[in-house]
Motif scaffolding. Structure first.
Motif, PDB file in Angstrom:
ATOM      1  N   TYR A  36      -3.722   8.835  -5.635  1.00 42.27           N
ATOM      2  CA  TYR A  36      -4.445   7.566  -5.589  1.00 42.27           C
ATOM      3  C   TYR A  36      -3.921   6.740  -4.425  1.00 42.27           C
ATOM      4  N   SER A  37      -4.839   6.085  -3.739  1.00 41.02           N
ATOM      5  CA  SER A  37      -4.455   5.108  -2.739  1.00 41.02           C
ATOM      6  C   SER A  37      -4.268   3.773  -3.447  1.00 41.02           C
ATOM      7  N   LEU A  38      -3.066   3.236  -3.358  1.00 40.68           N
ATOM      8  CA  LEU A  38      -2.718   1.993  -4.038  1.00 40.68           C
ATOM      9  C   LEU A  38      -2.817   0.813  -3.082  1.00 40.68           C
ATOM     10  N   VAL A  39      -3.493  -0.260  -3.527  1.00 38.74           N
ATOM     11  CA  VAL A  39      -3.466  -1.552  -2.847  1.00 38.74           C
ATOM     12  C   VAL A  39      -3.107  -2.576  -3.922  1.00 38.74           C
ATOM     13  N   TRP A  40      -1.869  -3.054  -3.883  1.00 33.85           N
ATOM     14  CA  TRP A  40      -1.356  -3.952  -4.927  1.00 33.85           C
ATOM     15  C   TRP A  40      -1.062  -5.302  -4.292  1.00 33.85           C
TER      16      TRP A  40
ATOM     17  N   ILE B  35       0.842  -1.194   0.000  1.00 39.02           N
ATOM     18  CA  ILE B  35       0.000   0.000   0.000  1.00 39.02           C
ATOM     19  C   ILE B  35       0.882   1.251   0.000  1.00 39.02           C
ATOM     20  N   ALA B  36       0.379   2.283  -0.686  1.00 38.64           N
ATOM     21  CA  ALA B  36       1.103   3.546  -0.783  1.00 38.64           C
ATOM     22  C   ALA B  36       0.159   4.587  -1.364  1.00 38.64           C
ATOM     23  N   GLN B  37       0.566   5.828  -1.317  1.00 40.91           N
ATOM     24  CA  GLN B  37      -0.104   6.908  -2.030  1.00 40.91           C
ATOM     25  C   GLN B  37       0.735   7.213  -3.263  1.00 40.91           C
ATOM     26  N   VAL B  38       0.111   7.209  -4.432  1.00 43.81           N
ATOM     27  CA  VAL B  38       0.857   7.440  -5.673  1.00 43.81           C
ATOM     28  C   VAL B  38       0.206   8.562  -6.476  1.00 43.81           C
ATOM     29  N   ARG B  39       1.018   9.163  -7.344  1.00 41.54           N
ATOM     30  CA  ARG B  39       0.523  10.196  -8.256  1.00 41.54           C
ATOM     31  C   ARG B  39       0.749   9.755  -9.692  1.00 41.54           C
TER      32      ARG B  39
ATOM     33  N   ALA C  62      12.199   2.717  -9.821  1.00 39.64           N
ATOM     34  CA  ALA C  62      12.033   1.354 -10.318  1.00 39.64           C
ATOM     35  C   ALA C  62      10.679   0.776  -9.913  1.00 39.64           C
ATOM     36  N   PHE C  63      10.230   1.105  -8.690  1.00 35.18           N
ATOM     37  CA  PHE C  63       8.922   0.628  -8.241  1.00 35.18           C
ATOM     38  C   PHE C  63       7.814   1.207  -9.108  1.00 35.18           C
ATOM     39  N   LEU C  64       7.867   2.500  -9.391  1.00 37.01           N
ATOM     40  CA  LEU C  64       6.834   3.140 -10.204  1.00 37.01           C
ATOM     41  C   LEU C  64       6.825   2.585 -11.625  1.00 37.01           C
ATOM     42  N   ALA C  65       7.990   2.229 -12.138  1.00 32.65           N
ATOM     43  CA  ALA C  65       8.051   1.628 -13.472  1.00 32.65           C
ATOM     44  C   ALA C  65       7.358   0.264 -13.475  1.00 32.65           C
TER      45      ALA C  65
ATOM     46  N   ARG D 150       5.067   9.586  -8.622  1.00 34.40           N
ATOM     47  CA  ARG D 150       5.499   9.728  -7.232  1.00 34.40           C
ATOM     48  C   ARG D 150       4.865   8.633  -6.390  1.00 34.40           C
ATOM     49  N   SER D 151       5.597   8.199  -5.361  1.00 34.29           N
ATOM     50  CA  SER D 151       5.059   7.240  -4.397  1.00 34.29           C
ATOM     51  C   SER D 151       5.469   7.655  -2.992  1.00 34.29           C
ATOM     52  N   SER D 152       4.550   7.492  -2.064  1.00 29.99           N
ATOM     53  CA  SER D 152       4.881   7.664  -0.648  1.00 29.99           C
ATOM     54  C   SER D 152       5.657   6.431  -0.177  1.00 29.99           C
ATOM     55  N   PRO D 153       6.197   6.449   1.037  1.00 30.14           N
ATOM     56  CA  PRO D 153       6.798   5.221   1.572  1.00 30.14           C
ATOM     57  C   PRO D 153       5.785   4.073   1.530  1.00 30.14           C
ATOM     58  N   ARG D 154       6.258   2.887   1.178  1.00 27.83           N
ATOM     59  CA  ARG D 154       5.371   1.734   0.978  1.00 27.83           C
ATOM     60  C   ARG D 154       5.317   0.863   2.223  1.00 27.83           C
TER      61      ARG D 154
END
Length: 393
Positions: A231-235, A199-203, A252-255, A270-274
């Motif tokens: 966006y709130s991410l749940v992967w 989980i993270a917050q992404v743009r 690399a994570f965003l890719a 962009r990603s917040s701490p995961r």
């Protein structure tokens, strides 16, 4: 609310009557909502106890996001705890990675102001904590329940506070502290999905306002829920994949996220701490004569379709109505029976979706084609909507 705040009970633990009518173990959203709703329904606030190991400040700093249904919003509005900072979901886009076909669920088709809402967990517990404080509900935090001893007429609780260990009694004890799947003791229904939620917050470079995404992959669902400008991410991925993804730097994570999700929202910027959490089913909705579990304590579910807290708040609404009539075993027996169908249906739904939509079986390969067909058939689209609308039931 951040220190031991033990409002004077009508009787102490050694008297003829219990110190409290209802003791709630766990002051998360379900526990605090129950306490507030009980007070609103007429239970004297000093006869309700909230017990939690965390301070309100600690709980309010929780970075997770949650998706709530329209029905859950109504419950929270009734007790004056609906946070202002909630993003409405107007559409849900459902797709299968690597397959043709998708379905788009729209609020207008279902005559709802929103299909769901996304908000910060910490904002919700802050609002609920303020409501409970205003109501004068007895609050013991930080404090941990060390032992529960159920008798014929009451339940004795041994509570370890910051400075001392005490004993109190209650006519009814509600377990509302579920914790994480990985930390729980196994219940009657138990399944390790061999999935981890990142989980993270992404743009993204091309966000679409108020549209949520549920994308099924061979390892598990990938959800993007609109929250403000992010966006709130749940992967959900296999544990070994989660370890690898957590080791990547942000670029690399965003890719990798972009490769799994696709280009519907442009690129991920962009990603917040995961954070990472193991996923599983752990449920046992049974109650004893004087104890009952609600929410995550009764049924820990896979996060697919966001059913967990919404199911817990439906537990809260029914239990508050019954206990306001009397804190006794008869009401707990009625609660268990009244909640049986909804609980069983939701457990089966999330369990089935978590298992079928997280592999490369022939059934999974048909999902893309099925989504294309569903999108052209009104009744079938309605069924899909019921599955995806964040606990509409």
């Amino acid at each position: 609310m951040n220190t031991l705040n033990h409002a004077a009970p009508a009787h102490d633990g050694n008297g003829d009557a219990p110190s409290y009518d209802i003791a709630i173990c766990g002051a998360g959203p379900a526990g605090m909502a129950l306490a507030a709703l009980l007070a609103r329904r007429g239970t004297p606030a000093q006869r309700i106890a909230l017990i939690d190991a965390k301070t309100l400040e600690q709980a309010s700093n929780d970075p997770r996001s949650i998706a709530l249904s329209w029905g859950s919003r109504q419950i929270l509005e009734e007790i004056g705890a609906w946070p202002a900072a909630a993003t409405a979901i107007h559409q849900i886009h459902v797709s299968r990675r690597g397959q043709f076909g998708r379905s788009l669920i729209d609020r207008d088709e279902h005559k709802l102001p929103a299909l769901g809402y996304v908000l910060r967990y910490g904002d919700l517990v802050t609002a609920l904590g303020a409501v409970c404080q205003r109501a004068g509900i007895a609050t013991l935090r930080p404090a941990r329940v060390e032992a529960v001893d159920e008798g014929a007429d009451a339940v004795a609780l041994t509570i370890a506070g910051a400075d001392a260990t005490t004993t109190t009694t209650a006519a009814i004890v509600v377990q509302a502290e579920g914790g994480l799947f990985s930390d729980q003791e196994s219940k009657a229904q138990h399944r390790d999905y061999q999935q981890t939620a990142i989980i993270a917050q992404v743009r993204t470079s091309r966000p679409i306002a108020h549209r949520a995404y549920e994308r099924f992959t061979e390892q598990g669902p990938l959800a993007l829920l609109p929250q403000g400008e992010e966006y709130s991410l749940v992967w959900c991925v296999r544990p070994e994949t989660a370890v690898r993804l957590q080791a990547l730097d942000d670029a690399a994570f965003l890719a990798e996220l972009g490769a799994a999700f696709g280009e519907r929202l442009g690129t991920f910027t962009r990603s917040s701490p995961r954070l990472a959490f193991p996923l599983g089913l752990n449920a046992d909705p049974r109650s004893t004569a004087r104890t009952v579990a609600i929410g995550n304590a009764a049924q820990t579910l896979h996060p697919v379709a966001g059913q967990g807290l919404n199911l817990g708040l439906r537990d809260v609404a029914v239990l508050a109505r019954l206990l306001a009539q009397g804190a006794n075993p008869t009401m707990l027996a009625q609660f268990t029976e009244l909640r049986r169908q909804d609980r069983n249906t939701t457990v089966r739904l999330t369990d089935t979706m978590a298992r079928i939509f997280a592999n490369d079986s022939p059934a999974q390969a048909l999902l893309g084609l099925s989504l294309a067909a569903i999108d052209m058939v009104g009744p079938a689209r309605g069924v899909l909507a019921e599955l995806m609308m964040y606990g509409r039931r």
